[in-house]
Design a protein around this motif. Structure first.
Motif, PDB file in Angstrom:
ATOM      1  N   SER A  81     -47.788  28.015   8.580  1.00 22.51           N
ATOM      2  CA  SER A  81     -49.241  27.982   8.405  1.00 22.51           C
ATOM      3  C   SER A  81     -49.959  27.368   9.589  1.00 22.51           C
ATOM      4  CB  SER A  81     -49.668  27.249   7.121  1.00 22.51           C
ATOM      5  OG  SER A  81     -49.702  25.830   7.297  1.00 22.51           O
ATOM      6  N   THR A 115     -41.511  23.558  -0.964  1.00 22.50           N
ATOM      7  CA  THR A 115     -42.055  23.336   0.368  1.00 22.50           C
ATOM      8  C   THR A 115     -42.182  21.844   0.627  1.00 22.50           C
ATOM      9  OG1 THR A 115     -44.302  23.488  -0.508  1.00 22.50           O
ATOM     10  CG2 THR A 115     -43.320  25.505   0.354  1.00 22.50           C
ATOM     11  N   LEU A 151     -44.670  20.347   7.906  1.00 23.57           N
ATOM     12  CA  LEU A 151     -44.492  21.789   7.723  1.00 23.57           C
ATOM     13  C   LEU A 151     -43.075  22.279   7.948  1.00 23.57           C
ATOM     14  CD1 LEU A 151     -47.748  23.128   9.418  1.00 23.57           C
ATOM     15  CD2 LEU A 151     -47.284  22.827   6.979  1.00 23.57           C
TER      16      LEU A 151
END
Length: 253
Positions: free
Chosen positions: A240, A165, A209
């Motif tokens: 998220s 990520t 993100l």
């Protein structure tokens, strides 16, 4: 060099995200500002390039409502001062003045101690364009289908996470206002590419993100700038949405 009689089309969205109770981000497009908003549909405006203007995103720090006050003050000052700017030295002075104004306000109101804001933006002038930033909000230039970062992150490097990520950190080394005691030094540079030009400005609620490659693909495949900005926001929410999200896509022709 700028195109005489040209214009800039700006598509913008700012939203609190999926977790935060309020939006401490703010955006400015020429004389227009949006602060403390919760947009779910991008707004589009067309502005003439006959006089200087600032396009920027600001990400407030210090918690509700201190961050809101800092980012809103920053965009209002940039909106009112933009037409009088004549180059990068003026941008440097303006950002330093905003920094001092936010610090002074925090000193006078103890409940706002430490409040500040990041900023990333462009000074669009009839004869050329300049980018600037303080903190970790970002300015990119779209070159073909690739996004090239113009801004310089004021944050320490973070090693990639094991699950792949995007790496991120909540720590920044400088901001407008804030609790740091070191002198604030804005990053300001000339965008030497010829017009027409396309830029993406965003707070870290997007860039932390959504991977760069995904942002590039979304912009390339979208049928319109409104669709691109909306899809970028949806991707940040899906990842998220842990921070406020501000996105500004600008095209100069």
């Amino acid at each position: 060099m700028g195109v005489a009689g040209g214009e800039v089309t700006v598509t913008a969205l700012t939203h609190r995200g999926a977790v935060r109770p309020a939006n401490e981000d703010a955006v400015v497009t020429g004389p227009l500002t949006v602060a403390s908003a919760n947009m779910t549909v991008p707004a589009r405006c067309v502005l003439p390039t006959s006089e200087p203007m600032i396009l920027a995103v600001a990400d407030g720090l210090g918690g509700h409502a201190a961050g809101e006050i800092a980012s809103e003050h920053a965009v209002h000052r940039m909106a009112e001062t933009g037409p009088r700017l004549s180059g990068p030295d003026d941008v440097d002075v303006l950002l330093k003045n905003i920094n001092e104004e936010i610090k002074d306000h925090a000193e006078q109101h103890s409940e706002f101690s430490g409040m500040g804001t990041t900023v990333a933006g462009l000074l669009v002038m009839p004869e050329g364009n300049y980018w600037f930033n303080v903190g970790d909000s970002r300015a990119y230039r779209l070159e073909g289908t690739r996004l090239r970062q113009l801004s310089e992150d004021d944050s320490p490097p973070v090693p990639p996470s094991e699950d792949g990520t995007p790496a991120s950190t909540t720590f920044i080394t400088q901001s407008l206002g804030g609790s740091g005691s070191a002198a604030m030094v804005p990053h300001v540079g000339r965008d030497h590419e010829p017009d027409p030009s396309t830029w993406l400005l965003c707070s870290d609620g997007l860039s932390d993100l959504v991977p760069l490659e995904k942002m590039e693909r979304i912009i390339a495949e979208a049928g319109s700038d409104e669709a691109a900005v909306h899809t970028l926001w949806q991707e940040a929410i899906a990842a998220s949405g842990r921070d406020n999200i501000s996105i500004l896509l600008a095209r100069r022709v």
